[in-house]
Design an enzyme around this catalytic site. Structure first.
Site, PDB file in Angstrom:
ATOM      1  N   ARG A   1       0.858  -1.189   0.000  1.00 25.20           N
ATOM      2  CA  ARG A   1       0.000   0.000   0.000  1.00 25.20           C
ATOM      3  C   ARG A   1       0.893   1.238   0.000  1.00 25.20           C
ATOM      4  O   ARG A   1       1.744   1.389   0.883  1.00 25.20           O
ATOM      5  CB  ARG A   1      -0.892   0.006   1.241  1.00 25.20           C
ATOM      6  CG  ARG A   1      -1.643   1.304   1.408  1.00 25.20           C
ATOM      7  CD  ARG A   1      -2.563   1.327   2.629  1.00 25.20           C
ATOM      8  NE  ARG A   1      -3.130   2.656   2.743  1.00 25.20           N
ATOM      9  CZ  ARG A   1      -3.084   3.417   3.819  1.00 25.20           C
ATOM     10  NH1 ARG A   1      -2.543   2.977   4.948  1.00 25.20           N
ATOM     11  NH2 ARG A   1      -3.591   4.634   3.820  1.00 25.20           N
TER      12      ARG A   1
ATOM     13  N   HIS B   1      -2.671  10.906   1.352  1.00 24.14           N
ATOM     14  CA  HIS B   1      -2.070  10.624   2.658  1.00 24.14           C
ATOM     15  C   HIS B   1      -1.358  11.901   3.104  1.00 24.14           C
ATOM     16  O   HIS B   1      -0.149  11.929   3.301  1.00 24.14           O
ATOM     17  CB  HIS B   1      -1.118   9.422   2.570  1.00 24.14           C
ATOM     18  CG  HIS B   1      -0.875   8.737   3.884  1.00 24.14           C
ATOM     19  ND1 HIS B   1      -1.026   7.371   4.066  1.00 24.14           N
ATOM     20  CD2 HIS B   1      -0.479   9.212   5.077  1.00 24.14           C
ATOM     21  CE1 HIS B   1      -0.723   7.050   5.319  1.00 24.14           C
ATOM     22  NE2 HIS B   1      -0.384   8.152   5.952  1.00 24.14           N
TER      23      HIS B   1
ATOM     24  N   GLU C   1      -7.183   8.241   6.895  1.00 25.87           N
ATOM     25  CA  GLU C   1      -7.514   8.717   8.246  1.00 25.87           C
ATOM     26  C   GLU C   1      -7.990  10.169   8.287  1.00 25.87           C
ATOM     27  O   GLU C   1      -7.318  11.050   8.839  1.00 25.87           O
ATOM     28  CB  GLU C   1      -6.291   8.585   9.163  1.00 25.87           C
ATOM     29  CG  GLU C   1      -5.817   7.171   9.333  1.00 25.87           C
ATOM     30  CD  GLU C   1      -4.647   7.052  10.314  1.00 25.87           C
ATOM     31  OE1 GLU C   1      -4.072   8.092  10.676  1.00 25.87           O
ATOM     32  OE2 GLU C   1      -4.318   5.934  10.705  1.00 25.87           O
TER      33      GLU C   1
ATOM     34  N   ASN D   1      -7.218   1.271   9.789  1.00 25.05           N
ATOM     35  CA  ASN D   1      -5.924   1.424  10.456  1.00 25.05           C
ATOM     36  C   ASN D   1      -6.139   1.274  11.952  1.00 25.05           C
ATOM     37  O   ASN D   1      -7.092   1.833  12.503  1.00 25.05           O
ATOM     38  CB  ASN D   1      -5.330   2.810  10.194  1.00 25.05           C
ATOM     39  CG  ASN D   1      -4.927   3.007   8.742  1.00 25.05           C
ATOM     40  OD1 ASN D   1      -5.038   2.085   7.933  1.00 25.05           O
ATOM     41  ND2 ASN D   1      -4.451   4.188   8.427  1.00 25.05           N
TER      42      ASN D   1
ATOM     43  N   TYR E   1      -4.016   0.995  15.845  1.00 25.41           N
ATOM     44  CA  TYR E   1      -2.809   0.950  16.673  1.00 25.41           C
ATOM     45  C   TYR E   1      -3.114   0.699  18.145  1.00 25.41           C
ATOM     46  O   TYR E   1      -2.462  -0.080  18.800  1.00 25.41           O
ATOM     47  CB  TYR E   1      -2.031   2.262  16.532  1.00 25.41           C
ATOM     48  CG  TYR E   1      -1.431   2.410  15.148  1.00 25.41           C
ATOM     49  CD1 TYR E   1      -0.217   1.825  14.847  1.00 25.41           C
ATOM     50  CD2 TYR E   1      -2.119   3.082  14.130  1.00 25.41           C
ATOM     51  CE1 TYR E   1       0.325   1.912  13.574  1.00 25.41           C
ATOM     52  CE2 TYR E   1      -1.582   3.183  12.864  1.00 25.41           C
ATOM     53  CZ  TYR E   1      -0.361   2.596  12.586  1.00 25.41           C
ATOM     54  OH  TYR E   1       0.166   2.671  11.327  1.00 25.41           O
TER      55      TYR E   1
ATOM     56  N   GLU F   1      -3.365  -0.527   8.023  1.00 22.73           N
ATOM     57  CA  GLU F   1      -2.193  -0.189   8.837  1.00 22.73           C
ATOM     58  C   GLU F   1      -2.334  -0.845  10.194  1.00 22.73           C
ATOM     59  O   GLU F   1      -3.392  -0.793  10.815  1.00 22.73           O
ATOM     60  CB  GLU F   1      -2.065   1.331   9.083  1.00 22.73           C
ATOM     61  CG  GLU F   1      -1.552   2.125   7.924  1.00 22.73           C
ATOM     62  CD  GLU F   1      -1.411   3.621   8.252  1.00 22.73           C
ATOM     63  OE1 GLU F   1      -1.144   3.974   9.415  1.00 22.73           O
ATOM     64  OE2 GLU F   1      -1.572   4.420   7.318  1.00 22.73           O
TER      65      GLU F   1
HETATM   66  C1  FCB Z   1      -0.978   6.670  11.090  1.00 21.67           C
HETATM   67  C2  FCB Z   1      -0.577   7.306   9.770  1.00 21.67           C
HETATM   68  C3  FCB Z   1       0.736   6.824   9.218  1.00 21.67           C
HETATM   69  C4  FCB Z   1       1.759   6.623  10.323  1.00 21.67           C
HETATM   70  C5  FCB Z   1       1.185   5.811  11.442  1.00 21.67           C
HETATM   71  C6  FCB Z   1       2.175   5.527  12.564  1.00 21.67           C
HETATM   72  O1  FCB Z   1      -1.869   7.497  11.751  1.00 21.67           O
HETATM   73  O2  FCB Z   1      -1.554   7.019   8.800  1.00 21.67           O
HETATM   74  O3  FCB Z   1       1.167   7.730   8.242  1.00 21.67           O
HETATM   75  O4  FCB Z   1       2.255   7.831  10.726  1.00 21.67           O
HETATM   76  O5  FCB Z   1       0.080   6.466  11.978  1.00 21.67           O
END
Ligand code: FCB
Length: 449
Positions: free
Chosen positions: A77, A121, A166, A292, A294, A355
């Protein structure tokens, strides 16, 4: 040992974004982006770092794709730099910019790697920022034109397309908090901005489809589960509002064709510029959604925040939790919880995890990087993907963030998310232990716990 397995056709890839890796910021006719301007002029980036050179991917993409191939990754990607294609954001097209992405796509396909393109992006052409950027409703049209030209050029080879990366992150950090380009702090602009992003997404979808009958089109959302700091009614309300602001405000118009009622009620005094027909337009059918993920977020009641009375607990630390180098809690169920929302609330679309990954303070020792904590992180989150598949969520693939260490926005080069290590002085690429582990996973479709 327990084995965690995935479907045979599951797409295993890595992800990256133009500004974070390409460099060549003013080469071959590329226009200035808001991130060029921001890193060159603001004091908000760690060590004054810029993306001027970054990973020099613009010149080394052949080498990078060859490494992906060696590592047996099946997909990649990447994002397209709008000002590389249209230096002024609209009007004149820069053929050399299109040619770069064309060569990149060919290199990927020659290596058997499926490209997934993201159109935005975060590196908006600075020339459009001069016209008020995302605060100008015309941006929907400008974005549609850019999408159309790009899809015309690459649509015969690229099948997987996403419009935005995002929305809630670049809008809040860029227009509300001012930590990202364009560095604006203006709550009154923020909501029109958010609506224009949603409108632009729709123009992008329509434009891509018009240029390529085989395109599968989606968008990329981050939907962090939002938890109240305490069980108090006030904190619970704050968490709901924050979910409305950050998650539902962007997922719902796009996926179900409406803004959340509770948010519209709260935001009434702002007279949002939502015109008749906008929501029908925004609600384009999508082939898939990119997610995405985290971590999760904690929120508390704060009466000083106008209208919302909710605030994110950035410093929230749980005694038993583990955190990455970003200070983000390692909370694998976040991925499961976000995936489940698609089925439970938003029409059950096919999903790619676009992501997921972690920054750690990796070091090269004797030419190797032993990043076991990253492997442990990935195993934890991937088990949650498996759990979501078992619940019937249509997860089609997974893109690890990131292929290589790169420019991490306001943190500059201080945070390493890559599974390939970059020596910023020599540009030497060294696959970390996690890259070798991920190669196995991509090849065999599963891993041992
Ligand atoms: C996300 C972003 C990506 C990167 C990651 C760690 O929010 O999309 O560009 O910075 O975090």
């Amino acid at each position: 040992m327990t084995r965690v397995s995935f479907p045979d056709d599951f797409l295993w890839g890595t992800a990256a974004a133009s500004y974070q890796i390409e460099g060549a910021w003013d080469e071959d006719g590329k226009g200035e982006s808001i991130w060029d301007r921001f890193t060159h002029t603001s004091s908000k980036i760690k060590h004054g770092d810029t993306g001027d050179v970054a990973c020099d991917h613009y010149h080394r993409f052949q080498e990078d794709v060859a490494l992906m191939r060696e590592l047996k990754f099946k997909a990649y990607r990447f994002s397209i730099s709008w000002p590389r294609i249209m230096p002024q954001g609209k009007g004149k097209v820069n053929q050399k910019g299109l040619d770069f992405y064309s060569r990149l796509v060919d290199a990927l396909l020659d290596s058997g790697i499926t490209p997934l393109v993201t159109l935005y992006h975060w590196d908006l052409p600075q020339a459009l920022q001069e016209k008020d950027g995302w605060a100008n409703r015309d941006i929907a049209r400008w974005f549609g034109d850019y999408a159309s030209i790009t899809a015309r050029h690459l649509g015969n080879r690229v099948k997987l397309w996403t419009t935005m990366n995002e929305p809630q992150i670049f809008s809040t950090l860029g227009y509300l908090i001012g930590e990202h380009a364009p560095g604006i702090i203006d709550p009154l602009k923020y909501f029109p901005v958010s609506h224009h992003i949603n409108l632009a997404h729709a123009e992008g979808v329509v434009a891509i489809r018009a240029e390529s009958s085989t395109a599968q089109v989606g968008t990329v959302l981050q939907l962090p589960p939002i938890y109240p700091r305490t069980d108090s009614e006030q904190d619970q309300r704050a968490a709901r509002i924050m979910d409305g602001l950050l998650n539902r405000w962007y997922a719902e118009p796009v996926l179900i064709g409406s803004y959340p009622e509770d948010m519209l009620e709260i935001l009434k005094p702002l007279n949002l510029p939502i015109e008749e027909g906008d929501l029908e337009r925004i609600h384009q059918p999508l082939d898939f959604v990119g997610l995405n993920c985290y971590t999760r977020i904690f929120v508390h009641h704060d009466k000083n925040v106008p209208m919302l009375e909710a605030m994110i607990d950035l410093e929230h630390r749980l005694p038993d939790a583990r955190y990455t180098a970003m200070g983000w809690e390692i909370y694998p169920p976040a991925l499961y919880e976000s995936l489940m929302r698609f089925k439970n609330e938003w029409g059950d679309p096919p999903v790619y995890v676009t992501e997921n990954g972690a920054a750690f303070d990796d070091e090269v020792v004797n030419g190797e990087v032993d990043d076991q904590p990253r492997i442990d992180y990935l195993k934890g989150y991937l088990r949650e993907v498996r759990r979501a598949l078992d619940e019937g969520i249509k997860v089609k693939g997974y893109f690890l963030w990131s292929f290589m260490d790169n420019f991490e926005w306001a943190f500059g080069y201080t945070k390493r998310f890559g599974i390939v290590h970059i020596d910023l002085n020599t540009q030497k690429r060294t696959p970390k232990k996690s890259a070798l582990w991920y190669r196995e996973l991509s090849e065999n479709g599963g891993f041992e716990l």
